[in-house]
Design an enzyme around this catalytic site. Structure first.
Site, short mmCIF file in Angstrom:
data_model
loop_
_atom_site.label_atom_id
_atom_site.label_comp_id
_atom_site.label_asym_id
_atom_site.label_seq_id
_atom_site.Cartn_x
_atom_site.Cartn_y
_atom_site.Cartn_z
N LEU A 37 0.86 -1.18 0.00
CA LEU A 37 0.00 0.00 0.00
C LEU A 37 0.89 1.23 0.00
O LEU A 37 1.87 1.30 0.75
CB LEU A 37 -0.89 0.03 1.25
CG LEU A 37 -2.21 -0.73 1.22
CD1 LEU A 37 -2.89 -0.64 2.58
CD2 LEU A 37 -3.14 -0.22 0.13
N ASP A 38 0.56 2.21 -0.84
CA ASP A 38 1.31 3.46 -0.85
C ASP A 38 1.21 4.14 0.51
O ASP A 38 0.23 3.93 1.25
CB ASP A 38 0.77 4.40 -1.94
CG ASP A 38 1.08 3.90 -3.33
OD1 ASP A 38 2.04 3.12 -3.48
OD2 ASP A 38 0.36 4.27 -4.28
#
Length: 288
Positions: A37-38
């Site tokens: 996940l960013d």
């Protein structure tokens, strides 16, 4: 300590930050994650603990479910609002027009991976190339958007419910939708809700894991990743042979199976072919 730990990742944490923190919290070196996940994204991060780290490729292959925010009229170098703005313009787009365009992005589509991603070309990660020398040509890759539902509007953002395959970049999806509308667009928020059968509803924050008295009780069995495979149980001598890495004769139908010991312990993901059962990946703890 072996199993899956479902984390509800908060913004400003990288996925690797979560792993490093949990190594200290759980006092376990063997920890990894599935499905990056960013940093500014929130939601479900599947953390693999102990022997469960061997299941990373299977967790990453699961289909994903996201809630995304689409901001029209703005493009950036990262395809989200946290990047450098490249263009801005008014975006007077009706709901009817947006719904029409969304249809073209449902099903099997092709995406050009964003420059700010961890994909490697000639051994170099794209985001490293982007930071040093700008943009290079990338080949489009096939991905599947199973469902793309417009949930409404909130302020400057349209809310999208996205169900998609491994390798789909929601940032790129937002960018491409904006291009198709002629006004540009980028992602202004992202929350992951599900990975396969695993849901953020059952996830915990890092703070909750730290506060838990029995941290091992928070782990989910690794076999939850393989619930779509039928179950097989091996007994006695067959179990011993399987633990030693030997094939077994079987009359089970060809295919992949979840294989358990007689006491219910999950042993391995196995494959049956030509009447023989062989181990694809073992998950029992190995004695040293």
């Amino acid at each position: 300590m072996n199993g899956l730990l479902l984390i509800d990742k908060e913004p400003d944490w990288t996925s690797n930050d979560v792993v490093v923190k949990l190594r200290g919290v759980l006092h376990e070196r063997r920890i990894g994650h599935a499905g990056t996940l960013d940093p500014m994204a929130t939601g479900l991060l599947v953390v693999l603990v102990g022997r469960a780290t061997r299941a990373a490729q299977y967790a990453e292959a699961q289909h994903k479910h996201y809630l995304a925010r689409l901001r029209l009229g703005q493009t950036t170098d990262t395809q989200d609002i946290w990047g450098r703005t490249l263009s801005e313009q008014s975006a007077d787009v009706s709901e009817e027009r947006l719904l029409e365009v969304l249809k073209a992005f449902t099903g099997e589509i092709e995406q050009i991976p964003p420059m700010y991603s961890a994909i490697k070309i000639n051994g170099r990660k794209l985001y490293d190339i982007a930071r040093r020398s700008g943009e290079i040509e990338r080949e489009a890759r096939p991905v599947t958007v199973e469902a793309l539902t417009l949930l409404g509007r909130e302020g400057d953002d349209w809310l999208l419910d996205v169900r998609c395959s491994k390798g789909t970049y929601v940032r790129t999806l937002c960018h491409d939708i904006g291009q198709a509308l002629g006004c540009g667009g980028c992602m202004s928020g992202l929350r992951r809700l599900e990975i396969g059968a695993l849901s953020v509803e059952n996830a915990r924050t890092i703070a909750a894991v730290q506060a838990a008295e029995d941290k091992e009780a928070l782990l989910i069995p690794t076999d939850r990743l393989f619930v779509d495979r039928p179950r097989l149980t091996v007994r006695g001598r067959a179990e011993q042979k399987l633990r030693c890495g030997n094939d077994l004769q079987t009359d089970s139908a060809p295919g992949e199976y979840r294989v358990y010991a007689e006491n219910g312990e999950y042993l391995a993901l196995c494959r049956v072919e030509d009447g023989r059962l062989s181990t694809v990946k073992s998950f029992f703890e190995v004695s040293t």
